[in-house]
Design an enzyme around this catalytic site. Structure first.
Site, mmCIF file in Angstrom:
data_model
loop_
_atom_site.group_PDB
_atom_site.id
_atom_site.type_symbol
_atom_site.label_atom_id
_atom_site.label_comp_id
_atom_site.label_asym_id
_atom_site.label_seq_id
_atom_site.Cartn_x
_atom_site.Cartn_y
_atom_site.Cartn_z
ATOM 1 N N GLY A 1 0.848 -1.182 0.000
ATOM 2 C CA GLY A 1 0.000 0.000 0.000
ATOM 3 C C GLY A 1 0.882 1.230 0.000
ATOM 4 C CB CYS B 1 5.880 1.853 7.083
ATOM 5 S SG CYS B 1 5.266 3.389 6.379
HETATM 6 NI NI NI Z 1 3.215 2.932 5.577
#
Ligand code: NI
Length: 177
Positions: free
Chosen positions: A49, A102
């Site tokens: 994402g 992330c």
């Molecule tokens: Ni992230």
């Protein structure tokens, strides 16, 4: 299409809540190009994402795709989705913990509790209304990306920072708990 530079933790763009995308802007060429660039950037770095704030655009749009991702093996597939101005509501209060990483916090993983089921409303890249239920890893990715749009990162959601580990050490030593 272009691979965009990803903002890393400490860049203020990651901490500012992003404004909504004006609906009239969705059809604009510059917005459509941003979405295309976000998709190629996510794929280039094997992300599942990517939120616009991570590519220095403070707007409420996120892209996600889970397709046999080498960074998240065995996590099931989510087709490419574009979420504009997403709103999420948990369905029930059941949560589960799993590892998250992330692209703005490279090489690190931590255990993060997330709601198992969510209702998601958003617009797609054509401005069409989306309304669906997401579960499991799909729900996790959406919660992670919506957090980005609100100025949060997954570290903020960790009840126990002692689970933080570099990916190479996680493979070598296993979970630190
Ligand atoms: Ni992230």
């Amino acid at each position: 299409m272009a691979i965009l530079k990803v903002a890393r933790l400490g860049n203020p763009v990651l901490r500012a809540p992003a404004p909504e995308v004006p609906v009239a802007d969705i059809a604009r060429a510059d917005f459509q190009r941003l979405v295309d660039d976000m998709v190629v950037t996510m794929r280039e770095y094997d992300g599942v994402g990517l939120a616009a704030v991570q590519v220095h655009e403070s707007l409420q749009v996120a892209v996600l795709e889970v397709a046999e991702n080498p960074r998240y093996p065995g996590k099931g597939a989510v087709p490419l989705s574009i979420l504009v101005n997403p709103i999420i509501a948990p369905l029930g209060d059941e949560t589960e913990e799993d590892w998250e990483g992330c692209l703005s916090i490279p090489e690190i993983r931590g255990l993060v509790p997330r709601y198992k089921r969510l209702r998601v409303t958003a617009l797609d890249r054509d401005g069409k209304e989306l309304d669906f239920v997401a579960e499991g890893f799909h729900a996790r990715v959406i919660q992670h990306e919506v957090d980005h749009l609100r100025g949060h990162v997954y570290l903020d959601r960790m009840p126990d920072l002692s689970t933080l580990t570099y990916l190479t050490e996680l493979a070598r030593y296993g979970a630190n708990r």
